[in-house]
Enzyme design. Structure first.
Site, PDB file in Angstrom:
ATOM      1  N   GLY A   1      -1.044  62.246  59.381  1.00  0.00           N
ATOM      2  CA  GLY A   1      -2.150  61.609  58.679  1.00  0.00           C
ATOM      3  C   GLY A   1      -2.537  60.348  59.491  1.00  0.00           C
ATOM      4  O   GLY A   1      -3.560  60.085  59.819  1.00  0.00           O
ATOM      5  N   ARG A   2      -1.468  59.265  59.890  1.00  0.00           N
ATOM      6  CA  ARG A   2      -1.979  57.921  60.483  1.00  0.00           C
ATOM      7  C   ARG A   2      -1.947  58.225  61.911  1.00  0.00           C
ATOM      8  O   ARG A   2      -2.325  57.007  62.502  1.00  0.00           O
ATOM      9  CB  ARG A   2      -0.663  57.040  60.099  1.00  0.00           C
ATOM     10  CG  ARG A   2       0.516  57.397  60.205  1.00  0.00           C
ATOM     11  CD  ARG A   2       1.623  56.304  59.538  1.00  0.00           C
ATOM     12  NE  ARG A   2       2.881  56.926  59.737  1.00  0.00           N
ATOM     13  CZ  ARG A   2       3.222  57.838  58.992  1.00  0.00           C
ATOM     14  NH1 ARG A   2       2.909  58.442  57.893  1.00  0.00           N
ATOM     15  NH2 ARG A   2       4.683  58.281  59.099  1.00  0.00           N
TER      16      ARG A   2
ATOM     17  N   HIS B   1      -7.719  29.303  60.681  1.00  0.00           N
ATOM     18  CA  HIS B   1      -8.183  28.545  59.256  1.00  0.00           C
ATOM     19  C   HIS B   1      -7.568  28.908  58.203  1.00  0.00           C
ATOM     20  O   HIS B   1      -8.202  28.567  56.928  1.00  0.00           O
ATOM     21  CB  HIS B   1      -9.438  28.359  59.347  1.00  0.00           C
ATOM     22  CG  HIS B   1     -10.250  27.586  60.418  1.00  0.00           C
ATOM     23  ND1 HIS B   1     -10.369  26.365  60.823  1.00  0.00           N
ATOM     24  CD2 HIS B   1     -10.627  28.180  61.797  1.00  0.00           C
ATOM     25  CE1 HIS B   1     -10.619  25.899  62.051  1.00  0.00           C
ATOM     26  NE2 HIS B   1     -10.852  27.295  62.625  1.00  0.00           N
TER      27      HIS B   1
ATOM     28  N   LYS C   1      -6.039  65.468  55.298  1.00  0.00           N
ATOM     29  CA  LYS C   1      -5.194  66.328  55.928  1.00  0.00           C
ATOM     30  C   LYS C   1      -4.638  67.532  54.964  1.00  0.00           C
ATOM     31  O   LYS C   1      -4.846  68.652  55.211  1.00  0.00           O
ATOM     32  CB  LYS C   1      -4.039  65.777  56.495  1.00  0.00           C
ATOM     33  CG  LYS C   1      -3.027  66.668  56.997  1.00  0.00           C
ATOM     34  CD  LYS C   1      -1.994  65.742  57.614  1.00  0.00           C
ATOM     35  CE  LYS C   1      -0.845  66.784  58.321  1.00  0.00           C
ATOM     36  NZ  LYS C   1       0.240  66.236  58.749  1.00  0.00           N
TER      37      LYS C   1
ATOM     38  N   LYS D   1       3.012  58.097  43.157  1.00  0.00           N
ATOM     39  CA  LYS D   1       2.100  59.046  43.091  1.00  0.00           C
ATOM     40  C   LYS D   1       2.805  60.003  41.692  1.00  0.00           C
ATOM     41  O   LYS D   1       1.817  60.165  40.735  1.00  0.00           O
ATOM     42  CB  LYS D   1       2.130  60.135  44.160  1.00  0.00           C
ATOM     43  CG  LYS D   1       1.547  59.412  45.300  1.00  0.00           C
ATOM     44  CD  LYS D   1       1.265  60.516  46.238  1.00  0.00           C
ATOM     45  CE  LYS D   1       0.708  59.904  47.758  1.00  0.00           C
ATOM     46  NZ  LYS D   1       0.667  60.925  48.870  1.00  0.00           N
TER      47      LYS D   1
ATOM     48  N   GLU E   1       3.976  52.390  57.313  1.00  0.00           N
ATOM     49  CA  GLU E   1       4.299  53.647  56.742  1.00  0.00           C
ATOM     50  C   GLU E   1       5.243  54.629  57.901  1.00  0.00           C
ATOM     51  O   GLU E   1       5.894  55.437  57.419  1.00  0.00           O
ATOM     52  CB  GLU E   1       3.080  54.523  56.811  1.00  0.00           C
ATOM     53  CG  GLU E   1       3.349  55.648  55.719  1.00  0.00           C
ATOM     54  CD  GLU E   1       1.839  56.255  55.314  1.00  0.00           C
ATOM     55  OE1 GLU E   1       1.179  56.991  55.907  1.00  0.00           O
ATOM     56  OE2 GLU E   1       1.309  55.991  54.121  1.00  0.00           O
TER      57      GLU E   1
ATOM     58  N   GLU F   1      -7.247  60.608  45.071  1.00  0.00           N
ATOM     59  CA  GLU F   1      -8.229  59.705  45.341  1.00  0.00           C
ATOM     60  C   GLU F   1      -9.500  60.043  46.014  1.00  0.00           C
ATOM     61  O   GLU F   1     -10.621  60.281  45.580  1.00  0.00           O
ATOM     62  CB  GLU F   1      -7.866  58.508  45.991  1.00  0.00           C
ATOM     63  CG  GLU F   1      -6.770  57.510  45.468  1.00  0.00           C
ATOM     64  CD  GLU F   1      -5.480  57.906  45.800  1.00  0.00           C
ATOM     65  OE1 GLU F   1      -5.069  59.292  46.067  1.00  0.00           O
ATOM     66  OE2 GLU F   1      -4.434  56.921  46.197  1.00  0.00           O
TER      67      GLU F   1
END
Ligand code: F6P
Length: 554
Positions: free
Chosen positions: A271-272, A388, A210, A516, A357, A216
């Site tokens: 963004g999410r 399990h 965005k 950050k 978030e 990264e």
């Protein structure tokens, strides 16, 4: 005013105290119509319908109406209307919140600052259609004229989790011979292992960000470009192999991706909440634009339902209120999302960002403290695997976990008795959590064994279950794009409702900033010749230790 200061909050606290003495078993015994009373269906057009059963929650009619009163007193529906109307409800970032416009399949305009954004949305969708069809048909080739066989989405957080979850979920709808990969981690291993075995001549990169400033993603994109140029040699070939999905034209251009290879969206898409936008190009390429539009349709169905359904029938509202009931009145600090659907194996990972978030915040939007807990920890794994692994704690641990079970009545892969076994397991888990098992019941089971009574008594204790552990149950016909779109939108709006009740801003994420900032400060301290800066004793020692182990100090 904090929600906890509203008179309705105290009334709900009283209702909770009263409910402590009532078991869910007895609620079912007392009321043969409990399932009908506490379940709702949502029509999904050609995809059938979605059933939500919330009868295995610790609620009765009285609590439900108090919760609906809470929604009213906390002005949740007014807040909803302000979101759909394009008001800047993301106050700390001064932005509208309009992911719903991306899937608005109606003719209704959606205004931001007086401008109808729908023509822009349709234009962006047309751009996605053109590109995805060209890639799927082979009309768009790589620089050497070969067909694209591998699409690598480079992005992180919302620019990764949504797309990868959907592409995995809709695997039965993908095209043979066209593979989709996702690289997110700045750990070079992720890119290295993904590119191993790929051919630069037939690989297309989608750089999804965005902001187009995310460390990264840019590092991965730069390394991918180097890898590509190692074969293609000439810069001009980059155009056919690198697309940008972003809101930031300036940074995209600075990176060297031409404007015509940029797929746009806007600052009013969080963004999410962005898988519905150009960020979803990897999805459109994988499943085709028609199926992508069915995904949008499913979400739109839920948007319309959330916007217009009466409160007592409104699924996202009910889900959000139940979420508040569990997290804030029963102190249930963890919520497990448990799809009994292997195709949804990334669903919980996706929801972790969407929920945590959004609602992992201790302050209200007005800066005051919440006065109660923020949203719960969300986790999950597909069933039956989770059974399990961590279900032991969910059944007998002292910390309570609320659960969502999701399952399709029918499978894409009818294989022997597999799906019937899957269904029997999910139904059993929800029943077990609700019913539990008394010590007396466990003793009866041990009655015919030859062990001494003392041992029987001890084992009966260990084999008993408190029950009374709440869960929701989602049942759908088969996982298709429309159903998936509806499920995702349901969760998005559930998050909205919980955030609205608490009075926090579900659409900013200041909590990710500090790490950050510090990483940027530490980065140069890890280079040769540099020294650790001012940190606490532990951080300084660790930096030093890393430098020694990497041979950076004499
Ligand atoms: O680190 C948090 C975050 O800002 C998320 O909210 C976002 O989804 C992610 O980083 C990636 O951001 P972008 O799409 O701008 O690269």
């Amino acid at each position: 005013m904090r929600v906890t200061e509203l008179p309705i909050w105290a009334r709900l606290e009283n209702a909770k105290s009263a409910a402590e003495a009532v078991s869910m078993r007895s609620l079912f015994e007392r009321d043969s119509a409990r399932f009908e009373r506490f379940s709702r269906r949502l029509a999904l057009g050609p995809s059938g319908s979605l059933l939500l059963d919330f009868s295995k929650q610790r609620i009765d009619e009285g609590t439900l109406s108090l919760l609906l009163e809470l929604a009213q007193d906390a002005c949740v529906l007014e807040h909803r209307d302000r979101m759909f109307a394009g008001e800047r409800i993301n106050t700390t970032e001064d932005r509208a919140v309009l992911h719903t416009a991306l899937r608005n399949r109606s003719e209704r305009p959606v205004h931001v600052d007086g401008e109808d954004v729908m023509p822009l949305v349709r234009q962006a969708l047309a751009h996605m259609r053109e590109a995805s069809e060209a890639i799927r048909s082979g009309a768009h080739t790589g620089f050497s004229g070969k067909r694209i066989t591998d699409v690598v989405n480079i992005g992180i957080g919302g620019s990764d989790l949504g797309p990868v979850m959907v592409v995995e979920a809709l695997a039965p709808f993908t095209q043979e011979g066209l593979r989709t990969h996702f690289v997110s981690n700045v750990d070079g291993t992720h890119l290295h292992e993904t590119l191993r075995g790929l051919d630069p001549e037939t690989t297309l990169f989608l750089v999804a960000s965005k902001t187009f400033t995310t460390q990264e993603t840019l590092e991965n994109a730069r390394s991918a470009r180097e890898w590509f140029l190692g074969r293609a040699k000439e810069e001009r070939h980059v155009a056919k192999h690198f697309f940008a999905l972003s809101t930031n034209e300036q940074e995209v251009t600075a990176f060297g991706i031409a404007k015509e290879n940029m797929f746009v969206f806007w600052d009013w898409v969080g963004g999410r909440y962005s898988l519905w936008s150009s960020i979803g190009l990897s999805i459109a390429i994988a499943i085709g634009m028609d199926a992508f539009e069915q995904l949008l349709e499913g979400a739109h169905l839920v948007d319309e339902h959330f916007r217009t359904a009466a409160p007592a029938e409104n699924l996202p509202l009910l889900l959000g209120l139940i979420g508040i009931w569990n997290a804030n009145f029963w102190d249930i600090g963890a919520h497990a999302v448990l799809p009994y659907d292997q195709y949804l194996h990334r669903f919980a990972a996706y929801l972790q960002q969407a929920d945590m978030e959004s609602n992992g915040k201790g302050l209200r939007a007005d800066g005051d403290s919440l006065g109660t807990d923020s949203g719960p920890v969300l986790f999950g794994e597909p069933g039956t695997n989770g059974q399990h692994a961590f279900y032991q704690l969910i059944h007998q641990g002292t910390r309570l976990v609320s659960c969502d079970f999701l399952v399709a009545a029918n499978t894409h892969n009818p294989l022997g008795r597999h799906h019937t076994l899957l269904l029997s397991n999910v139904l059993a888990q929800a029943e077990a959590l609700m019913r539990g098992k008394t010590e007396a019941e466990a003793l009866v089971e041990l009655a015919n064994t030859s062990m001494p009574d003392e041992r029987k008594a001890l084992l009966a204790k260990q084999k008993s279950f408190t029950g009374n552990r709440p869960s929701n149950f989602f049942l759908y016909d088969k996982l298709d794009p429309r159903t998936l779109g509806a499920l995702i939108a349901l969760y998005e709006h559930r998050i909205f409702v919980m955030g609205s009740v608490l009075g926090l801003n579900s659409f900013d994420q200041w909590g990710v900033e500090l790490g950050k900032q510090l990483a940027n400060k530490i980065l140069p301290e890890l280079e040769a010749g540099a020294k650790a800066g001012a940190h606490d004793g532990s951080t300084t020692a660790l930096i030093e230790e890393v430098r020694v182990r990497r041979g950076l100090t004499q």
